[in-house]
Design a protein around this motif. Sequence first.
Motif, PDB file in Angstrom:
ATOM      1  N   VAL A  76       0.880  -1.168   0.000  1.00 41.57           N
ATOM      2  CA  VAL A  76       0.000   0.000   0.000  1.00 41.57           C
ATOM      3  C   VAL A  76       0.915   1.215   0.000  1.00 41.57           C
ATOM      4  CG1 VAL A  76      -1.880  -1.138   1.242  1.00 41.57           C
ATOM      5  CG2 VAL A  76      -0.141   0.101   2.535  1.00 41.57           C
ATOM      6  N   SER A  77       0.390   2.361  -0.294  1.00 44.66           N
ATOM      7  CA  SER A  77       1.200   3.569  -0.305  1.00 44.66           C
ATOM      8  C   SER A  77       1.629   3.934   1.110  1.00 44.66           C
ATOM      9  CB  SER A  77       0.399   4.718  -0.922  1.00 44.66           C
ATOM     10  OG  SER A  77       1.015   5.956  -0.639  1.00 44.66           O
ATOM     11  N   ASN A  78       2.750   4.655   1.212  1.00 45.58           N
ATOM     12  CA  ASN A  78       3.180   5.182   2.497  1.00 45.58           C
ATOM     13  C   ASN A  78       2.308   6.341   2.979  1.00 45.58           C
ATOM     14  OD1 ASN A  78       5.513   3.800   3.731  1.00 45.58           O
ATOM     15  ND2 ASN A  78       6.468   4.153   1.748  1.00 45.58           N
ATOM     16  N   LEU A  79       1.248   6.641   2.239  1.00 53.85           N
ATOM     17  CA  LEU A  79       0.251   7.604   2.717  1.00 53.85           C
ATOM     18  C   LEU A  79      -0.607   7.008   3.826  1.00 53.85           C
ATOM     19  CD1 LEU A  79      -0.915   9.077  -0.709  1.00 53.85           C
ATOM     20  CD2 LEU A  79       0.645  10.137   0.940  1.00 53.85           C
ATOM     21  N   TYR A  80      -0.456   5.698   4.055  1.00 56.40           N
ATOM     22  CA  TYR A  80      -1.273   5.008   5.043  1.00 56.40           C
ATOM     23  C   TYR A  80      -0.372   4.258   6.020  1.00 56.40           C
ATOM     24  CZ  TYR A  80      -4.380   5.986   1.192  1.00 56.40           C
ATOM     25  OH  TYR A  80      -5.050   6.633   0.181  1.00 56.40           O
ATOM     26  N   TYR A  81      -0.867   3.991   7.206  1.00 53.11           N
ATOM     27  CA  TYR A  81      -0.160   3.207   8.210  1.00 53.11           C
ATOM     28  C   TYR A  81      -0.320   1.717   7.909  1.00 53.11           C
ATOM     29  CZ  TYR A  81      -0.292   7.441  11.168  1.00 53.11           C
ATOM     30  OH  TYR A  81      -0.160   8.710  11.681  1.00 53.11           O
ATOM     31  N   THR A  82       0.722   0.933   8.240  1.00 54.66           N
ATOM     32  CA  THR A  82       0.581  -0.524   8.266  1.00 54.66           C
ATOM     33  C   THR A  82       1.251  -1.043   9.530  1.00 54.66           C
ATOM     34  OG1 THR A  82       2.644  -1.075   7.095  1.00 54.66           O
ATOM     35  CG2 THR A  82       0.679  -0.654   5.726  1.00 54.66           C
ATOM     36  N   GLU A  83       0.709  -2.116  10.061  1.00 56.70           N
ATOM     37  CA  GLU A  83       1.251  -2.667  11.305  1.00 56.70           C
ATOM     38  C   GLU A  83       2.667  -3.225  11.133  1.00 56.70           C
ATOM     39  OE1 GLU A  83      -0.083  -5.522  15.041  1.00 56.70           O
ATOM     40  OE2 GLU A  83      -1.087  -5.755  13.108  1.00 56.70           O
ATOM     41  N   PRO A  84       2.972  -3.971  10.038  1.00 55.52           N
ATOM     42  CA  PRO A  84       4.346  -4.487   9.898  1.00 55.52           C
ATOM     43  C   PRO A  84       5.396  -3.385   9.896  1.00 55.52           C
ATOM     44  CG  PRO A  84       2.883  -5.627   8.384  1.00 55.52           C
ATOM     45  CD  PRO A  84       2.089  -4.491   8.957  1.00 55.52           C
ATOM     46  N   GLN A  85       5.103  -2.253   9.232  1.00 57.02           N
ATOM     47  CA  GLN A  85       6.071  -1.159   9.192  1.00 57.02           C
ATOM     48  C   GLN A  85       6.221  -0.503  10.560  1.00 57.02           C
ATOM     49  OE1 GLN A  85       5.734   3.105   7.475  1.00 57.02           O
ATOM     50  NE2 GLN A  85       6.442   1.866   5.750  1.00 57.02           N
ATOM     51  N   ALA A  86       5.100  -0.265  11.233  1.00 52.68           N
ATOM     52  CA  ALA A  86       5.157   0.350  12.565  1.00 52.68           C
ATOM     53  C   ALA A  86       5.951  -0.529  13.533  1.00 52.68           C
ATOM     54  CB  ALA A  86       3.740   0.589  13.086  1.00 52.68           C
TER      55      ALA A  86
END
Length: 400
Positions: A76-86
């Motif tokens: 998904v774009s980095n315009l949105y949060y994702t749990e794996p990245q956080a």
Amino acid sequence: MTDTQEKIFQRDDKNYLPVFNRYKIVLDRGKGVYLYDLAGKKYIDFLAGIAVNVLGHNYKPLVDAISKQAAKVIHVSNLYYTEPQANAAAKLVKLSGLNRAFFANSGAEANEGAIKVARKFAKKFSADKVQIITAWDSFHGRTLATLTATGQPHYHEGFEPLPKGFDYVHFNDISELEKKISDKTCAVMLETIQGEGGVYPPKGDYLKKVRELCDKHHALLILDEIQAGIGRSGKFFAYEKFGIKPDIVTLAKGLAGGVPIGAFICTEEVAQAFKPGDHGTTFGGNPLACAAANVVLDTVPQEKFLAQVEEVGKYFKQKLFDLQKKFPEQIVDVRGEGLILGAELGKSKKSGVEIVNACMERGAIINCTVGKVLRFIPPLIITKSDVDEVVKILDDVLSE
């Protein structure tokens, strides 16, 4: 049906950009510390995709995490949060003792981001505080800025004009750095352990003195741990071995165990130099790459895992010293930390490339860098018996 190796050689040679001198094998699958070519020949892997496959090949928790995430969402774009990245960012911040992480797709991108944020940060002190000092024999990437940061002139040839503002000193020579650094220095950028340039660790309190000089001149210390980080030295970050902390550290290679990813981590003060729009990426930190990174970040930092890297690394280094004693003209130096080790060749009966080829024929994948240093950067899961297997092959090759 899979093509023969010869057909694959021909198709690749015809269509791929001619930038690699490839070895004449087609690697097809892997398990643990071993790789297999299309013909089924088995190779013990002491290169690990150039320090990438830290958990070996086909590591089940990593495969499962990638498969599970791919079935949910890959990008998904980095315009949105994702749990794996956080989760991955939080783990890197905790492990590093720094404050903010950014994910890219490669080591070069990570270093590019570090250079950008350092330049932006320095502007708050002075418009002409732009000098970045790097080391001769360093390697920082292949974009124009990271290529310029790389202190090996042959990489620069044909790509001029290069970006301005980069100067070079010899690694481990603090007096030379002392003469070159000034209040116009934006940053000093060093590999904590030089890898591509021949496996050179810092000597004595060199890095502590570099840290002091940076503090004196309000310059940032950027440590490139793209090859030496992720547990390879026996510590998760190699700088932990030398009693210092950088302002910015860069990672890639082993961070996701084989899935492309890069990262830089920095202090809060440095991070605040950026505002939305100053830096970004489409693919960097996507859920798939971060799901893989989380497996590495949950596994490699474990005390038992790192102790094993340290123990096997010392054992391997001693075995290389034993080879040096046996072949003093052929191996003139052994150096490195943990599982980033180098054996420098002297008057060998074979060139470095010939030794690599001879080992490959006997079922061992190793590497030679700068034409004369056998570099060993295997999966971090290797055992002493794996070391014995490779050392026996090296012994046979050097005996010829």
